[in-house]
Design a protein around this motif. Structure first.
Motif, PDB file in Angstrom:
ATOM      1  N   LEU A  87      10.642 -17.945  72.073  1.00 27.05           N
ATOM      2  CA  LEU A  87       9.444 -18.504  71.455  1.00 27.05           C
ATOM      3  C   LEU A  87       9.233 -19.938  71.926  1.00 27.05           C
ATOM      4  N   VAL A  88       8.010 -20.262  72.366  1.00 29.39           N
ATOM      5  CA  VAL A  88       7.691 -21.612  72.843  1.00 29.39           C
ATOM      6  C   VAL A  88       6.421 -22.092  72.158  1.00 29.39           C
ATOM      7  N   ASP A  89       6.440 -23.322  71.664  1.00 29.25           N
ATOM      8  CA  ASP A  89       5.287 -23.922  70.994  1.00 29.25           C
ATOM      9  C   ASP A  89       4.153 -24.133  72.006  1.00 29.25           C
ATOM     10  N   ALA A  90       2.933 -23.751  71.631  1.00 22.90           N
ATOM     11  CA  ALA A  90       1.784 -23.831  72.549  1.00 22.90           C
ATOM     12  C   ALA A  90       1.399 -25.261  72.888  1.00 22.90           C
ATOM     13  N   PHE A  91       1.840 -26.237  72.102  1.00 23.15           N
ATOM     14  CA  PHE A  91       1.549 -27.644  72.423  1.00 23.15           C
ATOM     15  C   PHE A  91       2.795 -28.363  72.932  1.00 23.15           C
ATOM     16  N   GLN A  92       3.927 -28.235  72.220  1.00 24.65           N
ATOM     17  CA  GLN A  92       5.138 -28.973  72.610  1.00 24.65           C
ATOM     18  C   GLN A  92       5.771 -28.425  73.888  1.00 24.65           C
ATOM     19  N   GLY A  93       5.621 -27.137  74.134  1.00 28.33           N
ATOM     20  CA  GLY A  93       6.175 -26.554  75.354  1.00 28.33           C
ATOM     21  C   GLY A  93       7.682 -26.396  75.324  1.00 28.33           C
ATOM     22  N   VAL A  94       8.285 -26.312  76.513  1.00 26.44           N
ATOM     23  CA  VAL A  94       9.730 -26.103  76.636  1.00 26.44           C
ATOM     24  C   VAL A  94      10.463 -27.376  76.215  1.00 26.44           C
ATOM     25  N   GLN A  95      11.386 -27.242  75.257  1.00 24.15           N
ATOM     26  CA  GLN A  95      12.175 -28.380  74.763  1.00 24.15           C
ATOM     27  C   GLN A  95      13.655 -28.147  75.084  1.00 24.15           C
ATOM     28  N   ALA A  96      14.487 -29.128  74.716  1.00 18.77           N
ATOM     29  CA  ALA A  96      15.903 -29.089  75.106  1.00 18.77           C
ATOM     30  C   ALA A  96      16.620 -27.828  74.612  1.00 18.77           C
ATOM     31  N   GLN A  97      16.389 -27.460  73.342  1.00 16.33           N
ATOM     32  CA  GLN A  97      17.077 -26.282  72.818  1.00 16.33           C
ATOM     33  C   GLN A  97      16.474 -24.981  73.354  1.00 16.33           C
ATOM     34  N   THR A  98      15.206 -25.017  73.761  1.00 15.88           N
ATOM     35  CA  THR A  98      14.609 -23.849  74.425  1.00 15.88           C
ATOM     36  C   THR A  98      15.410 -23.542  75.683  1.00 15.88           C
ATOM     37  N   GLY A 148      12.816 -20.470  85.027  1.00 12.97           N
ATOM     38  CA  GLY A 148      12.868 -19.457  86.081  1.00 12.97           C
ATOM     39  C   GLY A 148      12.507 -18.069  85.610  1.00 12.97           C
ATOM     40  N   LEU A 149      11.719 -17.975  84.529  1.00  9.15           N
ATOM     41  CA  LEU A 149      11.314 -16.671  83.984  1.00  9.15           C
ATOM     42  C   LEU A 149       9.887 -16.350  84.423  1.00  9.15           C
ATOM     43  N   ASP A 150       9.582 -15.080  84.542  1.00  5.26           N
ATOM     44  CA  ASP A 150       8.231 -14.644  84.887  1.00  5.26           C
ATOM     45  C   ASP A 150       7.362 -14.719  83.624  1.00  5.26           C
ATOM     46  N   ALA A 151       6.392 -15.627  83.628  1.00  4.68           N
ATOM     47  CA  ALA A 151       5.553 -15.820  82.447  1.00  4.68           C
ATOM     48  C   ALA A 151       4.163 -15.220  82.622  1.00  4.68           C
ATOM     49  N   SER A 152       3.981 -14.391  83.658  1.00  6.42           N
ATOM     50  CA  SER A 152       2.651 -13.837  83.941  1.00  6.42           C
ATOM     51  C   SER A 152       2.141 -12.941  82.812  1.00  6.42           C
ATOM     52  N   ASP A 153       3.059 -12.227  82.153  1.00  5.24           N
ATOM     53  CA  ASP A 153       2.619 -11.360  81.054  1.00  5.24           C
ATOM     54  C   ASP A 153       3.204 -11.831  79.717  1.00  5.24           C
ATOM     55  N   ALA A 154       3.369 -13.161  79.578  1.00  2.00           N
ATOM     56  CA  ALA A 154       3.874 -13.732  78.324  1.00  2.00           C
ATOM     57  C   ALA A 154       2.906 -13.436  77.184  1.00  2.00           C
ATOM     58  N   LEU A 179       3.160 -22.258  80.073  1.00  2.00           N
ATOM     59  CA  LEU A 179       3.600 -21.088  80.848  1.00  2.00           C
ATOM     60  C   LEU A 179       4.181 -21.529  82.197  1.00  2.00           C
ATOM     61  N   GLU A 180       3.595 -22.579  82.776  1.00  2.00           N
ATOM     62  CA  GLU A 180       4.114 -23.112  84.044  1.00  2.00           C
ATOM     63  C   GLU A 180       5.508 -23.698  83.832  1.00  2.00           C
ATOM     64  N   GLU A 181       5.715 -24.359  82.686  1.00  2.00           N
ATOM     65  CA  GLU A 181       7.031 -24.906  82.356  1.00  2.00           C
ATOM     66  C   GLU A 181       8.070 -23.796  82.218  1.00  2.00           C
ATOM     67  N   VAL A 182       7.662 -22.693  81.580  1.00  2.00           N
ATOM     68  CA  VAL A 182       8.581 -21.556  81.410  1.00  2.00           C
ATOM     69  C   VAL A 182       9.056 -21.047  82.775  1.00  2.00           C
ATOM     70  N   THR A 224      17.287 -37.348  87.153  1.00  2.00           N
ATOM     71  CA  THR A 224      15.997 -37.274  86.451  1.00  2.00           C
ATOM     72  C   THR A 224      15.124 -36.252  87.174  1.00  2.00           C
ATOM     73  N   GLU A 225      14.451 -35.424  86.379  1.00  2.00           N
ATOM     74  CA  GLU A 225      13.552 -34.430  86.971  1.00  2.00           C
ATOM     75  C   GLU A 225      12.251 -34.455  86.180  1.00  2.00           C
ATOM     76  N   TYR A 226      11.127 -34.652  86.878  1.00  2.00           N
ATOM     77  CA  TYR A 226       9.831 -34.685  86.192  1.00  2.00           C
ATOM     78  C   TYR A 226       9.298 -33.263  86.045  1.00  2.00           C
ATOM     79  N   LEU A 227       8.969 -32.895  84.787  1.00  2.00           N
ATOM     80  CA  LEU A 227       8.508 -31.542  84.483  1.00  2.00           C
ATOM     81  C   LEU A 227       6.991 -31.448  84.561  1.00  2.00           C
ATOM     82  N   GLY A 228       6.358 -32.542  84.927  1.00  2.00           N
ATOM     83  CA  GLY A 228       4.908 -32.634  84.990  1.00  2.00           C
ATOM     84  C   GLY A 228       4.551 -34.099  84.919  1.00  2.00           C
ATOM     85  N   PRO A 229       3.273 -34.433  84.888  1.00  2.00           N
ATOM     86  CA  PRO A 229       2.897 -35.855  84.842  1.00  2.00           C
ATOM     87  C   PRO A 229       3.275 -36.545  83.530  1.00  2.00           C
TER      88      PRO A 229
END
Length: 600
Positions: free
Chosen positions: A102-113, A153-159, A145-148, A433-438
């Motif tokens: 389960l991933v929050d539609a606003f917060q996205g992928v977090q540390a425990q995710t 490394g999961l296929d999120a095309s049919d999330a 979905l891009e973060e997922v 450090t790795e940037y997950l987006g802007p």
């Protein structure tokens, strides 16, 4: 039921991403509970879970769902999200074939995710990505979905895209569970094997054992054996969680349920054991679980010495229900008889303490927590230290080691510098450090566990305005310049206030601690010296002045010698009190070590 109609799955996510809310909707929409029975967080049945709004214990429930003319048995195991309860998540995943991520539609992928997804991948589970809270006014579904895909490394095309709060699209979750999660692989005719994945104590019926069937069948009246402990007993009742305990005739391959055997001794049932029937026994037990390693310890003492046995009984019941918690008797010169208790983290410790005080109505004195250390002595012997009192004389120590954790932070990009400074102040070693987006970045640091457990989570939330998250795992022990700091109250060492600290911060923490103690310990009829010491060297001191009574108030006018005589008499009396008087130290003072560390 035929295994091809059985699905075992778990819901995994970061804190507050909606696990319990989705579980509520699955129960409601499948008809497992009625609208009248429905309430928020129905699976969180502990009072403390409902008060705090978090899941502490993994819970199981069986859902029957009709799909394309067939009835399917869906066994859901709801899991906690906080890092301290990661062991509960691993136990739950071992009883499943798949997981809803389960991933929050606003917060996205977090540390425990990230941590929970990797745990599911390691167990080779089928993972179904689900984006929750699509009803929010502000969402970023495509980015999530891009973060997922990029981070996990999961296929999120049919999330799946759902709102657990409103129930929107929840029927697609049922379809995905049935279509994507594989059926159990057990055989009905094979020797019986069932995994004990949890248990709890019922004061009327004894130990309730939670089992996941792997092979064979268990029926009411069967004689069973717990293979590791060698306990033989008869099945008095067998059933499923719907969500209460509902008896049934039997449990077959892949099914999840409970067994009542009438066993009252708490020590005879262990999590991870294998249950088999004596008529058709299995030869080898299942692998079970890796024993959890407690990393935070504190002392718990009854306020009244007569409460020692009651406290032991309650701790035994809690350890049956929570195998990641441990305890053993210890004595303290200051506090008498009590127990040294081990936890996975600070929240875990807080939950146990509050359950004892609120559910069992116990009055406790809890000492300041500390992490586990290793000591290599000059004679080659290694010691594991979970209590500052056990630290040997510095002259025999060859190497003092502290636990190191690999910490992953996911924070807004604008807070990267602040987090790096925070970690540097806590002796952290930068990794990458790795940037997950802007807008977001992931930082990896190696930090001493003692610098994390006290207040790192609070500091992180504060500097990132609630948007930062963290997850950590212990990677080993490393040598450090550590010292034992003692606290002397009126010249006497108080063992329950001793702590282990790094030499570079000892002076600062010693001063902070005695200042804090000065606020907590009330004035007495005599002067009290509070001192912090490393060995024989005093590094900080504060003095609590005595109550001053104006003994000359009744002497007005006349010769001054009469007043002096009364003052000298008072001084002599205070000397005697100082020599023989004992200092009352309140419960709050024992947690001053923790508060001083936070202020520091």
């Amino acid at each position: 039921m035929d295994p091809k109609f059985v699905r075992n799955f778990s819901i995994i996510a970061h804190i507050d991403h909606g696990k319990s809310t989705l579980a509520d909707q699955l129960l409601l929409q499948s008809g497992t509970i009625t609208e009248r029975e429905f309430r928020s967080q129905i699976l969180d049945d502990l009072e403390i879970e409902r008060d705090r709004g978090i899941t502490v214990k993994a819970r199981s429930v069986t859902i029957f769902y009709d799909y394309k003319g067939d009835t399917y048995e869906l066994n859901l195991i709801d899991t906690p999200g906080h890092v301290d309860f990661h062991y509960e998540v691993n136990r739950s995943l071992a009883a499943c074939e798949g997981a809803l991520l389960l991933v929050d539609a606003f917060q996205g992928v977090q540390a425990q995710t990230v941590a929970n997804a990797y745990a599911a991948i390691e167990q080779d589970l089928e993972i179904v990505p689900v984006v929750n809270k699509i009803d929010l006014t502000v969402t970023r579904i495509d980015e999530v979905l891009e973060e997922v895909e990029t981070i996990l490394g999961l296929d999120a095309s049919d999330a799946l895209r759902v709102s657990a709060k409103t129930g929107l699209n929840v029927e697609t979750v049922f379809e995905a569970i049935i279509e994507k999660i594989p059926q159990p692989s057990g055989q009905r005719n094979a020797p019986t094997k069932a995994l004990v994945f949890d248990s709890k104590y019922d004061k009327y019926r004894g130990v309730v054992t939670y089992i996941r069937m792997v092979d064979g069948v268990i029926k009411k009246g069967d004689n069973i054996r717990f293979m590791r402990e060698g306990v033989l007993s008869e099945v008095i009742e067998i059933g499923q969680f719907r969500p209460g305990l509902v008896p049934c005739k039997e449990l077959g391959p892949g099914e999840v349920g409970y067994v009542l055997t009438g066993v009252k001794e708490l020590s005879r049932i262990t999590i991870g054991d294998t249950v088999t029937v004596t008529d058709k026994p299995a030869e080898d037990p299942l692998p079970g679980y890796q024993k959890p390693k407690q990393m935070v310890f504190c002392g718990m003492y009854p306020l009244d010495a007569t409460g020692f046995e009651s406290l032991r009984d309650e701790l035994q019941k809690l350890s049956l229900n929570d195998s990641s918690f441990s305890f053993q008797p210890e004595t303290s010169d200051a506090l008498g008889f009590g127990f040294r208790c081990g936890f996975l983290g600070m929240l875990h410790m807080e939950i146990i303490q509050q359950r004892l005080e609120r559910e069992q109505d116990m009055d406790l004195i809890q000492t300041a927590p500390n992490v586990t250390y290793e000591v290599l002595q000059k004679n080659g012997e290694e010691m594991v230290i979970d209590n500052p009192q056990e630290v040997p004389d510095p002259s025999v120590i060859e190497e003092f080691r502290e636990p190191i954790a690999r910490v992953g932070f996911i924070v807004p990009a604008e807070n990267v510098g602040t987090i790096m400074q925070l970690c540097q102040d806590r002796r952290g070693i930068y990794k990458n450090t790795e940037y997950l987006g802007p807008q977001r970045a992931q930082l990896i640091y190696e930090l001493p566990l003692s610098e994390i457990v006290y207040d790192m989570y609070d500091k992180l939330k504060s500097v990132t305005r609630g948007y930062g998250t963290m997850d950590y795992e212990i990677i080993g022990f490393e040598a450090a310049d550590l010292v034992k700091m003692d606290i002397l109250v009126k010249g006497e060492r108080v063992d329950a206030l001793s702590t282990i600290t790094h030499r570079s911060t000892a002076d600062r923490r010693g001063r902070a601690l005695v200042k804090r103690l000065k606020k907590e310990i009330s004035k007495h009829q005599f002067e009290i010296a509070l001192q912090a010491a490393i060995g024989a060297k005093i590094i900080a001191r504060e003095t609590i002045s005595a109550f001053r009574k104006n003994v000359t108030a009744k002497c007005y006018g006349g010769d001054i010698t009469r007043k002096r005589k009364l003052l000298e008499k008072q001084k002599e009396g205070k000397k005697r009190m100082k020599q023989f008087g004992s200092v009352e130290i309140p419960q709050k003072a024992f947690l001053s070590v923790l508060e001083a560390n936070r202020e520091d």
